[in-house]
Scaffold this motif. Structure first.
Motif, PDB file in Angstrom:
ATOM      1  N   GLN A  75       0.840  -1.202   0.000  1.00  0.00           N
ATOM      2  CA  GLN A  75       0.000   0.000   0.000  1.00  0.00           C
ATOM      3  C   GLN A  75       0.878   1.257   0.000  1.00  0.00           C
ATOM      4  O   GLN A  75       0.628   2.200  -0.750  1.00  0.00           O
ATOM      5  N   TYR A  76       1.921   1.254   0.833  1.00  0.00           N
ATOM      6  CA  TYR A  76       2.860   2.370   0.908  1.00  0.00           C
ATOM      7  C   TYR A  76       3.499   2.635  -0.461  1.00  0.00           C
ATOM      8  O   TYR A  76       3.522   3.773  -0.939  1.00  0.00           O
ATOM      9  N   GLU A  77       4.006   1.590  -1.103  1.00  0.00           N
ATOM     10  CA  GLU A  77       4.655   1.741  -2.409  1.00  0.00           C
ATOM     11  C   GLU A  77       3.680   2.271  -3.454  1.00  0.00           C
ATOM     12  O   GLU A  77       4.019   3.138  -4.258  1.00  0.00           O
ATOM     13  N   HIS A  78       2.468   1.757  -3.431  1.00  0.00           N
ATOM     14  CA  HIS A  78       1.457   2.192  -4.396  1.00  0.00           C
ATOM     15  C   HIS A  78       1.133   3.678  -4.215  1.00  0.00           C
ATOM     16  O   HIS A  78       1.086   4.439  -5.195  1.00  0.00           O
ATOM     17  N   ILE A  79       0.929   4.107  -2.987  1.00  0.00           N
ATOM     18  CA  ILE A  79       0.596   5.506  -2.706  1.00  0.00           C
ATOM     19  C   ILE A  79       1.768   6.406  -3.073  1.00  0.00           C
ATOM     20  O   ILE A  79       1.584   7.472  -3.675  1.00  0.00           O
ATOM     21  N   LYS A  80       2.991   5.969  -2.721  1.00  0.00           N
ATOM     22  CA  LYS A  80       4.191   6.768  -3.021  1.00  0.00           C
ATOM     23  C   LYS A  80       4.354   6.946  -4.534  1.00  0.00           C
ATOM     24  O   LYS A  80       4.574   8.061  -5.020  1.00  0.00           O
ATOM     25  N   GLU A  81       4.213   5.856  -5.285  1.00  0.00           N
ATOM     26  CA  GLU A  81       4.358   5.934  -6.737  1.00  0.00           C
ATOM     27  C   GLU A  81       3.267   6.812  -7.351  1.00  0.00           C
ATOM     28  O   GLU A  81       3.524   7.582  -8.273  1.00  0.00           O
ATOM     29  N   ARG A 115       1.955  12.092  -9.899  1.00  0.00           N
ATOM     30  CA  ARG A 115       1.232  13.370  -9.922  1.00  0.00           C
ATOM     31  C   ARG A 115       2.175  14.565  -9.810  1.00  0.00           C
ATOM     32  O   ARG A 115       1.725  15.705  -9.749  1.00  0.00           O
ATOM     33  N   GLY A 116       3.486  14.289  -9.742  1.00  0.00           N
ATOM     34  CA  GLY A 116       4.469  15.367  -9.748  1.00  0.00           C
ATOM     35  C   GLY A 116       4.981  15.780  -8.384  1.00  0.00           C
ATOM     36  O   GLY A 116       5.683  16.778  -8.263  1.00  0.00           O
ATOM     37  N   LYS A 117       4.662  15.039  -7.345  1.00  0.00           N
ATOM     38  CA  LYS A 117       5.158  15.371  -6.012  1.00  0.00           C
ATOM     39  C   LYS A 117       6.622  14.959  -5.902  1.00  0.00           C
ATOM     40  O   LYS A 117       7.022  13.926  -6.439  1.00  0.00           O
ATOM     41  N   PRO A 118       7.447  15.744  -5.202  1.00  0.00           N
ATOM     42  CA  PRO A 118       8.836  15.331  -4.974  1.00  0.00           C
ATOM     43  C   PRO A 118       8.866  14.030  -4.166  1.00  0.00           C
ATOM     44  O   PRO A 118       7.946  13.735  -3.407  1.00  0.00           O
ATOM     45  N   GLU A 119       9.942  13.262  -4.305  1.00  0.00           N
ATOM     46  CA  GLU A 119      10.026  11.957  -3.650  1.00  0.00           C
ATOM     47  C   GLU A 119       9.847  12.071  -2.137  1.00  0.00           C
ATOM     48  O   GLU A 119       9.137  11.270  -1.519  1.00  0.00           O
ATOM     49  N   VAL A 130       8.195  14.285  -0.380  1.00  0.00           N
ATOM     50  CA  VAL A 130       6.788  14.560  -0.073  1.00  0.00           C
ATOM     51  C   VAL A 130       5.942  13.310  -0.318  1.00  0.00           C
ATOM     52  O   VAL A 130       5.063  12.976   0.481  1.00  0.00           O
ATOM     53  N   ALA A 131       6.226  12.615  -1.401  1.00  0.00           N
ATOM     54  CA  ALA A 131       5.482  11.389  -1.724  1.00  0.00           C
ATOM     55  C   ALA A 131       5.653  10.347  -0.618  1.00  0.00           C
ATOM     56  O   ALA A 131       4.686   9.674  -0.234  1.00  0.00           O
ATOM     57  N   LYS A 132       6.866  10.216  -0.092  1.00  0.00           N
ATOM     58  CA  LYS A 132       7.112   9.263   0.989  1.00  0.00           C
ATOM     59  C   LYS A 132       6.326   9.649   2.238  1.00  0.00           C
ATOM     60  O   LYS A 132       5.763   8.791   2.914  1.00  0.00           O
ATOM     61  N   GLU A 133       6.301  10.936   2.543  1.00  0.00           N
ATOM     62  CA  GLU A 133       5.575  11.392   3.726  1.00  0.00           C
ATOM     63  C   GLU A 133       4.071  11.157   3.584  1.00  0.00           C
ATOM     64  O   GLU A 133       3.422  10.660   4.509  1.00  0.00           O
ATOM     65  N   ILE A 134       3.531  11.466   2.425  1.00  0.00           N
ATOM     66  CA  ILE A 134       2.105  11.239   2.176  1.00  0.00           C
ATOM     67  C   ILE A 134       1.779   9.753   2.335  1.00  0.00           C
ATOM     68  O   ILE A 134       0.801   9.384   2.996  1.00  0.00           O
ATOM     69  N   ALA A 135       2.602   8.909   1.745  1.00  0.00           N
ATOM     70  CA  ALA A 135       2.363   7.468   1.796  1.00  0.00           C
ATOM     71  C   ALA A 135       2.444   6.940   3.231  1.00  0.00           C
ATOM     72  O   ALA A 135       1.577   6.178   3.675  1.00  0.00           O
ATOM     73  N   ALA A 136       3.464   7.360   3.967  1.00  0.00           N
ATOM     74  CA  ALA A 136       3.634   6.877   5.339  1.00  0.00           C
ATOM     75  C   ALA A 136       2.473   7.330   6.224  1.00  0.00           C
ATOM     76  O   ALA A 136       1.936   6.539   7.009  1.00  0.00           O
ATOM     77  N   ARG A 137       2.081   8.572   6.094  1.00  0.00           N
ATOM     78  CA  ARG A 137       0.969   9.071   6.910  1.00  0.00           C
ATOM     79  C   ARG A 137      -0.331   8.339   6.583  1.00  0.00           C
ATOM     80  O   ARG A 137      -1.108   8.003   7.473  1.00  0.00           O
ATOM     81  N   THR A 138      -0.554   8.096   5.307  1.00  0.00           N
ATOM     82  CA  THR A 138      -1.774   7.409   4.892  1.00  0.00           C
ATOM     83  C   THR A 138      -1.794   5.983   5.422  1.00  0.00           C
ATOM     84  O   THR A 138      -2.805   5.531   5.978  1.00  0.00           O
ATOM     85  N   VAL A 139      -0.682   5.268   5.268  1.00  0.00           N
ATOM     86  CA  VAL A 139      -0.616   3.884   5.743  1.00  0.00           C
ATOM     87  C   VAL A 139      -0.782   3.834   7.262  1.00  0.00           C
ATOM     88  O   VAL A 139      -1.529   3.002   7.788  1.00  0.00           O
TER      89      VAL A 139
END
Length: 107
Positions: A13-19, A24-28, A30-39
């Motif tokens: 789930q984390y990898e899917h959200i991060k990718e 969508r153009g988010k820096p890596e 930021v993408a990692k933070e979004i994914a971690a918070r969501t998971v």
């Protein structure tokens, strides 16, 4: 950022959200933070986390919420979302207001 406490499902789930965020153009970073918070929020909602806030447990799911609370980026909330909030707040004249007028009225 996958953690030991995460199951294989949560790591996927984390990898899917991060990718998705990177697509969508988010820096890596930021993408990692979004994914971690969501998971982590989804883990809390499912009772998988040792500690969690009441908001994380009782709020609507991250996937369903989408951008309901987004006030910036990607255009913010839609006119319909603003209209529904104005309706909940019983703001008069909301049916004839533009998106910009609704934004001012609900804030």
């Amino acid at each position: 950022m996958p953690q030991r406490a995460w199951s294989n499902k949560r790591e996927r789930q984390y990898e899917h959200i991060k990718e998705s965020a990177e697509d969508r153009g988010k820096p890596e970073k930021v993408a990692k933070e979004i994914a971690a918070r969501t998971v982590n929020k989804e883990r809390a909602r499912a009772g998988e986390a040792r500690q969690s806030s009441a908001l994380s447990r009782n709020d609507i799911s991250s996937g369903r919420r989408g951008g309901l609370r987004s006030h910036k980026g990607e255009g913010g909330r839609t006119r319909d979302q603003l209209y529904e909030e104005a309706k909940r707040k019983n703001i008069r004249g909301r049916s004839t207001m533009t998106k910009a007028q609704l934004e001012r009225a609900v804030s």
